[in-house]
Scaffold this active site. Structure first.
Site: not given
Ligand code: NAP
Length: 292
Positions: A72, A108, A132, A135-136, A228
């Site tokens: 992304k 998004d 968090g 990206g999302a 999410l």
């Molecule tokens: P991402 O960029 O990898 O970000 C994940 C975030 O969560 C980061 O801030 C990460 O912290 C944190 N994190 C991960 N594991 C953790 C833990 N055990 N304890 C505390 N913080 C933790 O992922 P993303 O793309 O933003 O996606 C995040 C979630 O949103 C996923 O579940 C995805 O499926 C969902 N999502 C849903 C939609 C929808 O359409 N419904 C769209 C997009 C995303 P660090 O930076 O410290 O690693």
């Protein structure tokens, strides 16, 4: 099975890996419902293949594609134009090919906002806690600030990422911003929020018993708790929030609305939302079985 001819317009999704995407089912059902000669295909594109894959979109006559993890952010430098919102968020999840030019959008954040409004929640002037800083989270937090949210408390494991996001938001909005480590998120901060959003993947299949990092004892009636995550439909966080009397919202609405906006960008038609939602719901269980 749809008949594919040389006139069929191609869309799809680039990501890596791509084992669990519900988007092909959602978009193909939508094209079928509107009688459009389009197809949506999944393309597992590795990081080294991203530049040639993006370059080929125009030559192959694609209408556009969705972009997902891990491309992304990196995809932006291969595009001719990037919409202002996507540039501020720092990520593109939709490419549209317009007269040979590659244009990037981010649907998004607006997808999340539409799902929030569908649930009857207007963020204007409200207080939110967001877990968090990935990206999302960037898309959701920026869009909430554009929608006039009063206060955003960003609580993250990596505080530096949350601080960067808060700085970016403060450049163009008057939202009151607070940042803390997840461990330092107080009961008072949780208790005074109108809206709590989990943007971490904690609780996502297959780790369905894990609880997102939040003291759920501080939750109470009158709050809306969003996750999410859409697989499972009801995460441990949403179950606990429901027990505390909170209203809850899962990630299905965000998924459907972000897809609907991409659909409209490619076809210039209103998306059949209920067809898309049903296609997603019919396939969540199936995708759950596929992921190891
Ligand atoms: P991402 O960029 O990898 O970000 C994940 C975030 O969560 C980061 O801030 C990460 O912290 C944190 N994190 C991960 N594991 C953790 C833990 N055990 N304890 C505390 N913080 C933790 O992922 P993303 O793309 O933003 O996606 C995040 C979630 O949103 C996923 O579940 C995805 O499926 C969902 N999502 C849903 C939609 C929808 O359409 N419904 C769209 C997009 C995303 P660090 O930076 O410290 O690693």
């Amino acid at each position: 099975m749809k008949e594919i001819t040389s006139k069929t317009l191609i869309t799809g999704i680039f990501g890596y890996p791509l084992s669990h995407t519900l988007s092909p089912a959602m978009h193909n059902k939508a094209f079928e419902a509107l009688g459009l000669d389009y197809v949506y295909l999944p393309f597992p594109v590795s990081p080294e293949n991203l530049p040639p894959a993006v370059k080929a979109l125009s030559a192959l006559g694609f209408k556009g594609v969705n972009i997902t993890i891990p491309h992304k952010e990196t995809v932006m430098k291969y595009l001719d134009e990037v919409a202002k919102e996507a540039e501020l968020i720092g990520a593109v999840n939709t490419i549209v090919v317009k007269e040979g030019k590659l244009c990037g959008f981010n649907t998004d954040g607006s997808g999340f906002l539409n799902s929030l409004r569908e649930a009857g929640f207007d963020p204007k002037g409200k207080k939110a806690v967001v877990l968090g800083a990935g990206g999302a989270c960037r898309a959701v937090a920026m869009t909430l600030s554009w929608a006039g949210i009063g206060k955003l408390h960003l609580a993250a494991r990596s505080v530096a990422k949350a601080e960067n996001l808060a700085r970016d938001i403060s450049n163009f909005s008057s939202t009151w911003l607070e940042v803390s480590n997840l461990e330092d998120l107080t009961e008072q901060a949780i208790g005074e929020a109108d809206l709590i959003i989990n943007t971490t993947p904690v609780g996502m299949y297959p780790h369905v018993d894990e609880l997102a990092p939040l003291n759920t004892n501080a939750l109470h009636r009158g709050q809306l708790v969003c996750d999410l995550i859409y697989n499972p439909l009801q995460t441990t966080l949403l179950k606990e929030a429901g027990k505390q009397g909170c209203a809850t919202l899962n990630g299905i609405g965000m998924l459907v609305y972000q897809g609907a906006e991409s659909f409209s960008l490619w076809t210039e038609k209103s998306a059949p939302l209920e067809v898309m939602r049903q296609a997603v719901l019919n396939n969540v269980g199936k995708s759950r079985k596929k992921v190891p």
